[in-house]
Every structure is written in structure tokens, then in C-alpha cells.
Design a protein around this motif. Structure first.
Motif, PDB file in Angstrom:
ATOM      1  N   THR A 125      53.193  44.143  19.435  1.00  0.00           N
ATOM      2  CA  THR A 125      51.850  44.577  19.069  1.00  0.00           C
ATOM      3  C   THR A 125      51.946  45.778  18.124  1.00  0.00           C
ATOM      4  OG1 THR A 125      51.650  46.126  20.930  1.00  0.00           O
ATOM      5  CG2 THR A 125      50.941  43.836  21.298  1.00  0.00           C
TER       6      THR A 125
ATOM      7  N   ASP B 101      50.401  48.475  18.525  1.00  0.00           N
ATOM      8  CA  ASP B 101      50.505  49.651  19.386  1.00  0.00           C
ATOM      9  C   ASP B 101      51.961  49.943  19.741  1.00  0.00           C
ATOM     10  OD1 ASP B 101      49.487  51.775  20.948  1.00  0.00           O
ATOM     11  OD2 ASP B 101      49.581  50.544  22.758  1.00  0.00           O
ATOM     12  N   GLU B 102      52.733  48.903  20.045  1.00  0.00           N
ATOM     13  CA  GLU B 102      54.154  49.093  20.361  1.00  0.00           C
ATOM     14  C   GLU B 102      54.919  49.596  19.139  1.00  0.00           C
ATOM     15  OE1 GLU B 102      54.838  45.681  23.812  1.00  0.00           O
ATOM     16  OE2 GLU B 102      54.748  45.096  21.692  1.00  0.00           O
TER      17      GLU B 102
ATOM     18  N   THR C  99      54.349  53.279  18.644  1.00  0.00           N
ATOM     19  CA  THR C  99      55.088  54.120  19.593  1.00  0.00           C
ATOM     20  C   THR C  99      56.410  54.558  18.995  1.00  0.00           C
ATOM     21  OG1 THR C  99      54.072  53.027  21.509  1.00  0.00           O
ATOM     22  CG2 THR C  99      56.138  54.215  21.889  1.00  0.00           C
TER      23      THR C  99
ATOM     24  N   TYR D 275      44.995  47.512  17.714  1.00  0.00           N
ATOM     25  CA  TYR D 275      46.104  47.929  18.573  1.00  0.00           C
ATOM     26  C   TYR D 275      46.851  46.746  19.189  1.00  0.00           C
ATOM     27  CZ  TYR D 275      45.088  52.957  18.543  1.00  0.00           C
ATOM     28  OH  TYR D 275      44.913  54.268  18.165  1.00  0.00           O
ATOM     29  N   GLU D 276      46.105  45.735  19.652  1.00  0.00           N
ATOM     30  CA  GLU D 276      46.726  44.607  20.344  1.00  0.00           C
ATOM     31  C   GLU D 276      47.025  43.431  19.424  1.00  0.00           C
ATOM     32  OE1 GLU D 276      47.905  44.576  23.463  1.00  0.00           O
ATOM     33  OE2 GLU D 276      47.402  46.705  23.381  1.00  0.00           O
TER      34      GLU D 276
END
Length: 249
Positions: A110, A112-113, A116, A144-145
Motif C-alpha cells: 500500500t 501507506d506502507e 513508512t 493511503y490504502e
């Protein structure tokens, strides 16, 4: 005049024809599904192969010796200045960055990952460049997903340091924008220095070529593109690919 035997043959053929047609359609349906399955397997194998290439480039090029040693020198300077809190945070961040890099083996993750990992990298670069570096990340909440390929944003940002910030003095401004436009995701990484590669605006470099291949493999029926552009106020790279949520996979 029809004989009983001929008439019976006609009746039998008329009765069997729908069944034969149904069996033919069923065979074609199964055959088509099998072809689709083989195509999907072929695409997954190609994606995994390109991901391994990306991982190899990341481990052997993106974590370059000068980046690693400069980071260690920055951390060492914190120890000499007895800035214990920042020292501990820096070591933890470097550990998380290396752990993420070695453990990432999925063909897609994703956004979002991906962010990070990007944030770990930027924290390390902030230690190196200190007040010279200014960065921001802007993202639409809906994205995000959404799925993307590993190291897409990371490669764009690392290229900004490799081809711009490390070659030009002065303040370094970096802005990452992630938006949903229609049915597509637009990711733009802009930096305030001109890119040193002469091939602009064409896509250049192994990292960007690998990204282009993996986007095409992950989204075989969608519009994907990677554009690298120099302008008067700096340089930017733009990736466009279909908006697909992880929950829809």
C-alpha cells in the motif's frame, strides 16, 4: 420418403445438438479460464523477477557506501556532542530502514506502507543535511490504502538526493504530492535543484526503468506512465497508475 431409421437418426441428432453445444461452450469457458490463469501466473512471475531486480538495485546502489558512511559519521557526531536522545533515535531509525529494506518481498504494497519506509529514509537524511534540508509530504486520505509497487516513491526521493542535492550546494527543498485524480493515482516528487542527468525529460536510469516495467506488469490493463522533467524552479518526477484499493485485490 423418410424411413423410420433416418427419422430416428434426425431425432437423435436434434436431441444431442444442444448437449454438444453446451459441452463445447463449457470446454471453451474452462479453456479461457485456464488461459487467464496462465497469463496471471506469467505476470506474477515477471513481477517477482522485476521486484528482485529492484531489491538488488536497492541493496547495491540506493544504500550506497557514501550514504551509509555519511550517515554513520552523522550519528558519530551526535555521540561526540553527547546528544544522547538524538543519537538513540538515529540508530533506531537506521535499524528500521535496513529492516524494512531486507524484509520487503511482496510484489505490491500500500502507499501507506511505502511512506513508512520513505519517512525512515528522510529522517536519516535530515541528520545528514540538518537545517539545509526541508521536506514535506502531501497525500489525499483516500490514497493511503491504494496499492503500488515497492520502492516507487523511495526511488524518486533517493534520485533527488543522488542527482540533485548531493551535487549542488545551498538549501534543499523536497516536496512529495500524492493525489487521486479520477480513477488514477498521481505521485509527484519535486526538488528545488536541477537534475544532473542529460536524458531529461525521458525516463533514465535503472531504477526508473525498473519502476516503469513493474507498473506495467502490476496494471496490465491500465494507463501507467513515468515522466521526469526539469524546469526553472527545479526538477520533478511524476508516476501515474490506476487507483486500486488493497481490499479489492
Amino acid at each position: 420418403m423418410l424411413t423410420v431409421e433416418t427419422f430416428s437418426l434426425y431425432i437423435m441428432i436434434a436431441s444431442l445438438a444442444p448437449l454438444l453445444g453446451a459441452f463445447t461452450l463449457l470446454f471453451l469457458f474452462i479453456f479461457e479460464k485456464r488461459i487467464d490463469l496462465l497469463e496471471n501466473q506469467k505476470r506474477e512471475i515477471a513481477l517477482e523477477r522485476e521486484l528482485q531486480t529492484a531489491l538488488y538495485n536497492q541493496l547495491n546502489q540506493e544504500i550506497q557506501p557514501h550514504f551509509f558512511f555519511n550517515t554513520l559519521n552523522s550519528i558519530l557526531s551526535l555521540a561526540r556532542l553527547d546528544r544522547k536522545t538524538e543519537l538513540i533515535q538515529s540508530i533506531e531509525t537506521l535499524s528500521k530502514l535496513l529492516k524494512f529494506k531486507y524484509q520487503t518481498n511482496n510484489t505490491f504494497i500500500t502507499v501507506d506502507e511505502e511512506l513508512t519506509y520513505v519517512n525512515y529514509y528522510l529522517e536519516i537524511q535530515k541528520i545528514r543535511f540538518r537545517d539545509r534540508l526541508h521536506y514535506e509530504i502531501s497525500i489525499d486520505p483516500d490514497v493511503y490504502e491504494a496499492i503500488t509497487i515497492p520502492f516507487l516513491i523511495q526511488t524518486f526521493i533517493e534520485n533527488a538526493f543522488k542527482h540533485s542535492f548531493e551535487k549542488y550546494i545551498g538549501e534543499a527543498f523536497l516536496k512529495t504530492t500524492i493525489k487521486k485524480k479520477g480513477k488514477a493515482v498521481h505521485i509527484t516528487v519535486w526538488n528545488s535543484s536541477p537534475d544532473s542527468r542529460e536524458e531529461l525529460p525521458h525516463v533514465s536510469g535503472l531504477g526508473l526503468e525498473n519502476i516503469t516495467k513493474r507498473l506495467d506488469l502490476l496494471f496490465p490493463t491500465g494507463q501507467t506512465s513515468v515522466q521526469l522533467i526539469n524546469s526553472d524552479d527545479g526538477s520533478s518526477v511524476l508516476a501515474i497508475f490506476p487507483f486500486v484499493l488493497k481490499s479489492e485485490i
